[in-house]
Design a protein around this motif. Structure first.
Motif, PDB file in Angstrom:
ATOM      1  N   PRO A 173       0.543  -0.991  -0.225  1.00  0.00           N
ATOM      2  CA  PRO A 173      -0.064  -0.290   0.048  1.00  0.00           C
ATOM      3  C   PRO A 173       0.576   0.927   0.104  1.00  0.00           C
ATOM      4  O   PRO A 173       2.171   0.844  -0.151  1.00  0.00           O
ATOM      5  N   PRO A 174       0.189   2.271  -0.779  1.00  0.00           N
ATOM      6  CA  PRO A 174       0.923   3.630  -0.430  1.00  0.00           C
ATOM      7  C   PRO A 174       1.822   4.291   0.935  1.00  0.00           C
ATOM      8  O   PRO A 174       3.133   4.124   1.299  1.00  0.00           O
ATOM      9  N   ARG A 175       1.233   3.637   2.123  1.00  0.00           N
ATOM     10  CA  ARG A 175       2.346   4.458   3.215  1.00  0.00           C
ATOM     11  C   ARG A 175       3.086   3.501   3.407  1.00  0.00           C
ATOM     12  O   ARG A 175       4.222   3.816   4.033  1.00  0.00           O
ATOM     13  N   LYS A 176       3.423   1.897   2.852  1.00  0.00           N
ATOM     14  CA  LYS A 176       4.790   0.844   3.182  1.00  0.00           C
ATOM     15  C   LYS A 176       5.567   1.369   2.014  1.00  0.00           C
ATOM     16  O   LYS A 176       6.415   2.123   2.128  1.00  0.00           O
ATOM     17  N   ASP A 178       5.325   4.779   0.836  1.00  0.00           N
ATOM     18  CA  ASP A 178       6.466   6.196   1.067  1.00  0.00           C
ATOM     19  C   ASP A 178       7.143   5.510   2.551  1.00  0.00           C
ATOM     20  O   ASP A 178       8.195   6.575   2.314  1.00  0.00           O
ATOM     21  N   ARG A 179       7.269   4.772   3.807  1.00  0.00           N
ATOM     22  CA  ARG A 179       7.593   4.602   4.771  1.00  0.00           C
ATOM     23  C   ARG A 179       9.531   4.258   3.846  1.00  0.00           C
ATOM     24  O   ARG A 179      10.471   4.596   4.487  1.00  0.00           O
ATOM     25  N   HIS A 181      10.543   4.826   1.164  1.00  0.00           N
ATOM     26  CA  HIS A 181      11.224   6.529   0.638  1.00  0.00           C
ATOM     27  C   HIS A 181      11.662   7.022   2.102  1.00  0.00           C
ATOM     28  O   HIS A 181      12.796   7.866   1.776  1.00  0.00           O
ATOM     29  N   HIS A 182      10.981   7.962   2.672  1.00  0.00           N
ATOM     30  CA  HIS A 182      10.799   8.451   3.846  1.00  0.00           C
ATOM     31  C   HIS A 182      12.202   7.471   4.813  1.00  0.00           C
ATOM     32  O   HIS A 182      13.412   8.386   5.061  1.00  0.00           O
TER      33      HIS A 182
END
Length: 208
Positions: A173-176, A178-179, A181-182
């Motif tokens: 999912p996008p939040r994973k 994003d994690r 990436h960050h």
């Protein structure tokens, strides 16, 4: 043989799959599918291996990308690491001539415990296994450690603009995403995310 389970930073429950920790007959069948379904050509373009580079693939599986690196780049050495002895045996057979020549070196290792020397690689790559790591940050710290200043890290996972059925089932999912990436941005510079055909890929450079 019962497939062993692994803990993962990306999933709430332990993962039990022959693709996550390939062992025994189920693992060898998973490796066979990896050889036939994974296309490394787009990844080679992102890695941009130069003549004389030392390259490390973490989670090399049965050796499809290792073979492409051997046949299509001028890397000086290609190191393949995997926690599965069965996958290393398949990778050795799939790259027998390169292993015999000493250009390809295979051994046990994980993202957080590679067993490699500091700053020993110009390119480090991990394909379709980052979500299987127990600790994302520990894995990235270790890959940062073994990468030379100015070197490139490539992290890829199922996804992309035209994903296969397997890629769709396993996409994060996008939040994973994003994690990932960050976490890369905390350690590396020039972090970029790209959607390839069947892969979501992150590239990052170790600061000089």
């Amino acid at each position: 043989m019962r497939t062993p389970s692994i803990s993962s930073w990306a999933f709430d429950a332990p993962v039990r799959s022959p693709f996550a920790m390939p062992t025994g007959l189920p693992g060898r069948l998973a490796g066979w599918l990896m050889l036939r379904l994974n296309d490394p050509r787009e990844l080679l373009g992102l890695l941009d291996v130069r003549e004389g580079d030392h390259v490390c693939e973490v989670g090399c599986g049965p050796g499809a990308l290792i073979r492409a690196l051997d046949q299509q780049t001028r890397a000086q050495t290609i190191r393949g690491l995997d926690p599965s002895a069965d996958m290393l045996a398949m990778a050795s057979r799939h790259n027998a001539a390169a292993v015999a020549s000493g250009r390809v070196l295979l051994g046990l290792g994980t993202a957080d415990r590679t067993g490699q020397a500091d700053q020993s690689f110009d390119r480090v790559v991990s394909v379709n296994n980052v979500a299987m790591w127990p600790d994302l940050d520990a894995g990235l710290r270790e890959l940062h450690r073994i990468l030379r200043p100015g070197g490139v890290l490539l992290i890829a996972w199922h996804g992309g603009t035209a994903p296969s059925a397997i890629a769709r089932r396993n996409s994060l999912p996008p939040r994973k995403l994003d994690r990932i990436h960050h976490a890369l941005e905390r350690l590396f510079s020039l972090v970029e995310r790209r959607e390839l055909t069947k892969i979501t890929a992150f590239t990052a450079q170790r600061r000089s």
